[in-house]
Design a protein around this motif. Structure first.
Motif, PDB file in Angstrom:
ATOM      1  N   SER A  24    -101.206 -75.380   7.460  1.00 32.90           N
ATOM      2  CA  SER A  24    -100.240 -74.821   8.418  1.00 32.90           C
ATOM      3  C   SER A  24     -98.812 -75.243   8.118  1.00 32.90           C
ATOM      4  CB  SER A  24    -100.608 -75.254   9.845  1.00 32.90           C
ATOM      5  OG  SER A  24    -100.506 -76.657   9.980  1.00 32.90           O
ATOM      6  N   VAL A  25     -98.626 -76.173   7.191  1.00 29.82           N
ATOM      7  CA  VAL A  25     -97.290 -76.664   6.853  1.00 29.82           C
ATOM      8  C   VAL A  25     -96.838 -76.059   5.532  1.00 29.82           C
ATOM      9  CG1 VAL A  25     -95.927 -78.697   6.257  1.00 29.82           C
ATOM     10  CG2 VAL A  25     -97.589 -78.821   8.123  1.00 29.82           C
ATOM     11  N   ASP A  26     -95.680 -75.419   5.547  1.00 30.47           N
ATOM     12  CA  ASP A  26     -95.078 -74.856   4.336  1.00 30.47           C
ATOM     13  C   ASP A  26     -94.301 -75.967   3.638  1.00 30.47           C
ATOM     14  OD1 ASP A  26     -93.295 -73.663   2.488  1.00 30.47           O
ATOM     15  OD2 ASP A  26     -93.357 -71.769   3.570  1.00 30.47           O
ATOM     16  N   ALA A  27     -94.826 -76.454   2.515  1.00 31.42           N
ATOM     17  CA  ALA A  27     -94.207 -77.590   1.832  1.00 31.42           C
ATOM     18  C   ALA A  27     -92.799 -77.271   1.347  1.00 31.42           C
ATOM     19  CB  ALA A  27     -95.081 -78.040   0.655  1.00 31.42           C
ATOM     20  N   GLY A  28     -92.568 -76.030   0.922  1.00 27.95           N
ATOM     21  CA  GLY A  28     -91.229 -75.652   0.468  1.00 27.95           C
ATOM     22  C   GLY A  28     -90.207 -75.689   1.586  1.00 27.95           C
ATOM     23  N   SER A  29     -90.579 -75.160   2.758  1.00 27.77           N
ATOM     24  CA  SER A  29     -89.672 -75.203   3.909  1.00 27.77           C
ATOM     25  C   SER A  29     -89.438 -76.637   4.371  1.00 27.77           C
ATOM     26  CB  SER A  29     -90.256 -74.376   5.060  1.00 27.77           C
ATOM     27  OG  SER A  29     -90.357 -73.015   4.700  1.00 27.77           O
ATOM     28  N   LEU A  30     -90.500 -77.443   4.343  1.00 30.19           N
ATOM     29  CA  LEU A  30     -90.367 -78.848   4.708  1.00 30.19           C
ATOM     30  C   LEU A  30     -89.403 -79.554   3.764  1.00 30.19           C
ATOM     31  CD1 LEU A  30     -91.302 -81.220   6.486  1.00 30.19           C
ATOM     32  CD2 LEU A  30     -93.203 -81.550   4.876  1.00 30.19           C
ATOM     33  N   ALA A  31     -89.456 -79.215   2.484  1.00 28.63           N
ATOM     34  CA  ALA A  31     -88.539 -79.806   1.502  1.00 28.63           C
ATOM     35  C   ALA A  31     -87.091 -79.493   1.853  1.00 28.63           C
ATOM     36  CB  ALA A  31     -88.867 -79.293   0.101  1.00 28.63           C
ATOM     37  N   ASP A  32     -86.822 -78.238   2.217  1.00 26.70           N
ATOM     38  CA  ASP A  32     -85.453 -77.854   2.584  1.00 26.70           C
ATOM     39  C   ASP A  32     -84.981 -78.619   3.815  1.00 26.70           C
ATOM     40  OD1 ASP A  32     -85.151 -76.068   0.504  1.00 26.70           O
ATOM     41  OD2 ASP A  32     -85.844 -74.343   1.671  1.00 26.70           O
ATOM     42  N   GLU A  33     -85.863 -78.791   4.785  1.00 27.01           N
ATOM     43  CA  GLU A  33     -85.485 -79.502   6.008  1.00 27.01           C
ATOM     44  C   GLU A  33     -85.213 -80.975   5.734  1.00 27.01           C
ATOM     45  OE1 GLU A  33     -87.771 -76.969   9.449  1.00 27.01           O
ATOM     46  OE2 GLU A  33     -88.936 -78.417   8.300  1.00 27.01           O
ATOM     47  N   LEU A  34     -86.057 -81.603   4.945  1.00 22.62           N
ATOM     48  CA  LEU A  34     -85.839 -83.014   4.610  1.00 22.62           C
ATOM     49  C   LEU A  34     -84.565 -83.187   3.785  1.00 22.62           C
ATOM     50  CD1 LEU A  34     -89.495 -84.109   3.753  1.00 22.62           C
ATOM     51  CD2 LEU A  34     -88.195 -84.615   5.834  1.00 22.62           C
ATOM     52  N   ALA A  35     -84.270 -82.218   2.928  1.00 21.08           N
ATOM     53  CA  ALA A  35     -83.024 -82.273   2.157  1.00 21.08           C
ATOM     54  C   ALA A  35     -81.816 -82.168   3.078  1.00 21.08           C
ATOM     55  CB  ALA A  35     -83.006 -81.160   1.114  1.00 21.08           C
ATOM     56  N   ALA A  36     -81.911 -81.345   4.118  1.00 23.78           N
ATOM     57  CA  ALA A  36     -80.806 -81.217   5.068  1.00 23.78           C
ATOM     58  C   ALA A  36     -80.589 -82.524   5.834  1.00 23.78           C
ATOM     59  CB  ALA A  36     -81.089 -80.077   6.041  1.00 23.78           C
ATOM     60  N   GLU A 101     -86.369 -88.523  -1.812  1.00 24.64           N
ATOM     61  CA  GLU A 101     -87.598 -88.512  -2.601  1.00 24.64           C
ATOM     62  C   GLU A 101     -88.671 -87.650  -1.935  1.00 24.64           C
ATOM     63  OE1 GLU A 101     -91.312 -91.386  -3.443  1.00 24.64           O
ATOM     64  OE2 GLU A 101     -89.384 -92.266  -4.039  1.00 24.64           O
ATOM     65  N   LEU A 102     -88.801 -87.776  -0.610  1.00 25.42           N
ATOM     66  CA  LEU A 102     -89.809 -86.983   0.094  1.00 25.42           C
ATOM     67  C   LEU A 102     -89.496 -85.491   0.016  1.00 25.42           C
ATOM     68  CD1 LEU A 102     -90.655 -89.026   3.317  1.00 25.42           C
ATOM     69  CD2 LEU A 102     -91.644 -89.183   1.033  1.00 25.42           C
ATOM     70  N   ALA A 103     -88.211 -85.129   0.081  1.00 26.13           N
ATOM     71  CA  ALA A 103     -87.831 -83.719  -0.054  1.00 26.13           C
ATOM     72  C   ALA A 103     -88.240 -83.191  -1.424  1.00 26.13           C
ATOM     73  CB  ALA A 103     -86.323 -83.556   0.153  1.00 26.13           C
ATOM     74  N   ASN A 104     -87.961 -83.958  -2.457  1.00 25.05           N
ATOM     75  CA  ASN A 104     -88.326 -83.544  -3.807  1.00 25.05           C
ATOM     76  C   ASN A 104     -89.841 -83.484  -3.975  1.00 25.05           C
ATOM     77  OD1 ASN A 104     -85.628 -83.357  -4.554  1.00 25.05           O
ATOM     78  ND2 ASN A 104     -85.549 -85.457  -5.334  1.00 25.05           N
ATOM     79  N   THR A 105     -90.528 -84.458  -3.402  1.00 27.18           N
ATOM     80  CA  THR A 105     -91.987 -84.468  -3.495  1.00 27.18           C
ATOM     81  C   THR A 105     -92.590 -83.260  -2.790  1.00 27.18           C
ATOM     82  OG1 THR A 105     -92.056 -86.887  -3.615  1.00 27.18           O
ATOM     83  CG2 THR A 105     -94.071 -85.782  -2.934  1.00 27.18           C
ATOM     84  N   SER A 189     -85.615 -88.886 -13.048  1.00 32.50           N
ATOM     85  CA  SER A 189     -86.336 -89.257 -11.824  1.00 32.50           C
ATOM     86  C   SER A 189     -87.214 -88.108 -11.341  1.00 32.50           C
ATOM     87  CB  SER A 189     -85.346 -89.652 -10.728  1.00 32.50           C
ATOM     88  OG  SER A 189     -84.631 -90.815 -11.086  1.00 32.50           O
ATOM     89  N   LEU A 190     -86.705 -86.886 -11.420  1.00 37.59           N
ATOM     90  CA  LEU A 190     -87.492 -85.730 -11.005  1.00 37.59           C
ATOM     91  C   LEU A 190     -88.714 -85.546 -11.899  1.00 37.59           C
ATOM     92  CD1 LEU A 190     -84.707 -83.106 -10.176  1.00 37.59           C
ATOM     93  CD2 LEU A 190     -86.222 -84.259  -8.551  1.00 37.59           C
ATOM     94  N   SER A 191     -88.534 -85.746 -13.190  1.00 39.61           N
ATOM     95  CA  SER A 191     -89.668 -85.612 -14.117  1.00 39.61           C
ATOM     96  C   SER A 191     -90.742 -86.651 -13.827  1.00 39.61           C
ATOM     97  CB  SER A 191     -89.187 -85.742 -15.567  1.00 39.61           C
ATOM     98  OG  SER A 191     -88.364 -84.651 -15.927  1.00 39.61           O
ATOM     99  N   LYS A 192     -90.322 -87.877 -13.549  1.00 35.46           N
ATOM    100  CA  LYS A 192     -91.291 -88.929 -13.234  1.00 35.46           C
ATOM    101  C   LYS A 192     -92.000 -88.638 -11.925  1.00 35.46           C
ATOM    102  CE  LYS A 192     -89.010 -92.680 -15.752  1.00 35.46           C
ATOM    103  NZ  LYS A 192     -88.288 -93.979 -15.635  1.00 35.46           N
ATOM    104  N   LEU A 193     -91.259 -88.108 -10.964  1.00 37.60           N
ATOM    105  CA  LEU A 193     -91.861 -87.775  -9.679  1.00 37.60           C
ATOM    106  C   LEU A 193     -92.886 -86.652  -9.843  1.00 37.60           C
ATOM    107  CD1 LEU A 193     -91.448 -88.795  -6.769  1.00 37.60           C
ATOM    108  CD2 LEU A 193     -89.859 -86.890  -6.421  1.00 37.60           C
TER     109      LEU A 193
END
Length: 271
Positions: A24-36, A101-105, A189-193
């Motif tokens: 039920s959770v859209d990971a892409g949308s969650l990423a945008d929100e955490l980035a904000a 980090e959580l946004a990227n993850t 860092s992104l590659s390692k993540l």
């Protein structure tokens, strides 16, 4: 991070995994929100300090986060941030680093769920190689006087529809909000993540000519045996590596000829 921040980040990673495991959770949308939220707390230093003040009760800080974010982001995102501010952080900046980090993850998780994580890993690597070989492009992307919109437009023209959507979001956030890091450090860092999403390590393999599938399989198997973890190979071709191969895993570099030393590299690293 160390001490309290390391423990807080570990707990936040577990909560993020639990959230993104839900269909039920859209990971892409969650990423945008955490980035904000990351951008907000990076900009609002006083708010960041209040939310990480060890003298304040964790529940009071969580309530404040919920009030501030409840109408701005989804419930799952607000709950995740509230849980993070309940924890103790060694430095206020650590909370922002953790959120980033959580946004990227979350973005990488979205790619993984769609079966495109391999593509994203390869695209991040290739983008890094393009930037490192083009000084004008690097200068344009790191120019502090250039506007965010100008940099975003440049990235759109470079990546366009050719790159995965997650790659575009990750790179755009890094370029437009570097937060004091170099572009190269951020891409590494992104590659390692991305590699950590599969619990595997990254080996940068440079050869004079492209490796065959058999050679890639042999090298990957040898490195996985040595390091005890699955290995993702980032492949690069450099004609100056005449008749040879260069493998870098973290700070360790292994050199040898393709024909004679693939097996020897594995034996040497294991000894």
């Amino acid at each position: 991070m160390n001490g309290a921040s390391r423990e807080a980040l570990a707990a936040a990673r577990e909560r993020l995994d639990a959230l993104t495991d839900s269909t039920s959770v859209d990971a892409g949308s969650l990423a945008d929100e955490l980035a904000a939220v990351t951008a907000l707390l990076h900009r609002e230093v006083s708010l960041r300090r209040v939310l990480t003040d060890p003298a304040q009760a964790g529940e009071a800080k969580a309530d404040l986060a919920q009030r501030l974010l409840g109408t701005q982001v989804s419930g799952p995102a607000a709950d995740l941030v509230a849980g993070m501010v309940r924890s103790r952080w060694s430095q206020s900046r650590d909370l922002v680093d953790a959120l980033e980090e959580l946004a990227n993850t979350a973005d990488l998780t979205a790619a993984q769920k769609a079966g495109r994580l391999d593509n994203v890993e390869d695209e991040l690597f290739r983008f890094g190689r393009i930037v490192s070989s083009n000084t004008e492009l690097r200068a344009a992307l790191t120019n502090r006087s250039a506007s965010t919109s100008a940099k975003s437009e440049l990235l759109r023209s470079l990546l366009g529809s050719r790159a995965d959507a997650s790659t575009g979001r990750l790179v755009t956030r890094l370029v437009t909000a570097p937060r004091g890091r170099s572009l190269e450090t951020g891409l590494e860092s992104l590659s390692k993540l991305a590699a950590d999403r599969r619990d595997r390590m990254v080996a940068v393999v440079t050869s004079a000519v492209p490796l065959s599938d058999t050679q890639k399989q042999r090298l990957g198997a040898a490195l996985a045996k040595v390091y005890g973890r699955p290995m993702h190979l980032n492949l690069d071709v450099d004609p100056e590596v005449v008749g040879g191969i260069r493998v870098q895993v973290g700070d360790e570099v292994i050199n040898g000829s393709i024909a004679d030393r693939l097996e020897e590299a594995g034996r040497r690293m294991a000894s």
